[in-house]
Design a protein around this motif. Structure first.
Motif: not given
Ligand code: PEP
Length: 255
Positions: A8, A10, A94, A172, A177-178, A214-215, A236-237
């Motif tokens: 993702n 973003k 999300h 999530e 998350i993040g 989640g991370s 994500g990241g």
């Protein structure tokens, strides 16, 4: 049922960066059964869909979809438009959509219904906030979100999910998350089992792939990949950088 490792992005990556990543991903993929998803911002859906044309195991996902098919909804993008852009599926619900953009829970079923009508694969996100976790109501929150998104689907769509396997759930926890603070894999495994049971009751026997999000990163991925109840990850990241994303795919191929 395949596993999924979905990026993702973003609101990150320019067109040039997205295309460079696509080339690197194609070069870096080995043989394997995991479906790899890439979710760019809307303007690059078509560019990325074209970049991965002919690469069976890589799919492009949109990060959101409108709750209506057409109309006076400034800034929104419909399921048909996403389909036209060549995307395979869409992420719905999300936590950033729910919490930053205040999406109403009543929109979820409309979005899911419209996406399924266009035969898009739905990645439906659920998860509790830190406050809800601390109150000990995480499982209730997740059950409610599942019922909100899936309970009111048309019978025909439920049947089509069962036959075409077009629904994936991403669990999530919002607080993970993040933040660099992942949930313990054993806890995520328990949540995944509960989600499978819940969805199977709502959709008359359909047991979805459940992804954890989640991370996630290359250091903690083995913990998640080691549980067969967890069918993949939404990232994500760590999905912004091929050096960190490729090991996540490999972990689920080995699992
Ligand atoms: C996400 O945005 O869905 C996510 C899981 O982000 P991160 O991996 O950065 O926690």
């Amino acid at each position: 049922m395949p596993g999924y490792v979905i990026a993702n992005w973003k609101m990150y990556k320019t067109k040039k960066e997205a295309l460079e990543f696509a080339e690197g991903l194609k070069d870096g993929l080995s043989q394997g059964g995991v479906v790899v998803g890439v979710s760019p911002a809307f303007p690059y859906l078509e560019t990325l869909s074209n970049a991965f044309r002919g690469v069976d195991r890589v799919c492009v996902f949109a990060q959101n979809v409108a709750f209506a098919e057409a109309g006076a909804f400034t800034g929104e993008v419909s399921a048909s438009m996403i389909e036209d852009a060549g995307a395979k599926g869409v992420i719905i619900g999300h936590s950033e959509r729910r919490h930053v953009f205040k999406e109403d829970p009543s929109w979820m079923v409309k979005k899911i219904q419209l996406a399924l009508d266009r035969e898009l694969v739905v990645v439906y996100c659920v998860g509790e906030t830190l406050e809800e976790r601390d109150l000990g109501v995480g499982p209730e929150v997740v059950s409610r979100q599942l019922a909100e998104g899936l309970g009111g689907l048309e019978d025909e769509s439920k049947a089509s999910i069962r036959s075409k396997e077009t629904l994936v759930i991403a669990y999530e926890p919002v607080w993970a998350i993040g933040t660099g603070r992942n949930m313990e894999p054993i806890e995520a495994k328990e949540a995944a089992s509960l989600i499978k049971k819940n969805v199977s009751e709502l959709l008359e026997g359909y047991v979805p792939p459940v992804l954890y999000g989640g991370s996630v990163n290359p250091r903690n991925i083995q913990g998640f990949a080691g549980h067969f109840e967890i069918d993949g990850v939404l990232v994500g990241g760590a999905s912004l950088d091929l050096g960190r994303f490729l090991p996540l795919i490999k972990a689920f191929e080995r699992a």
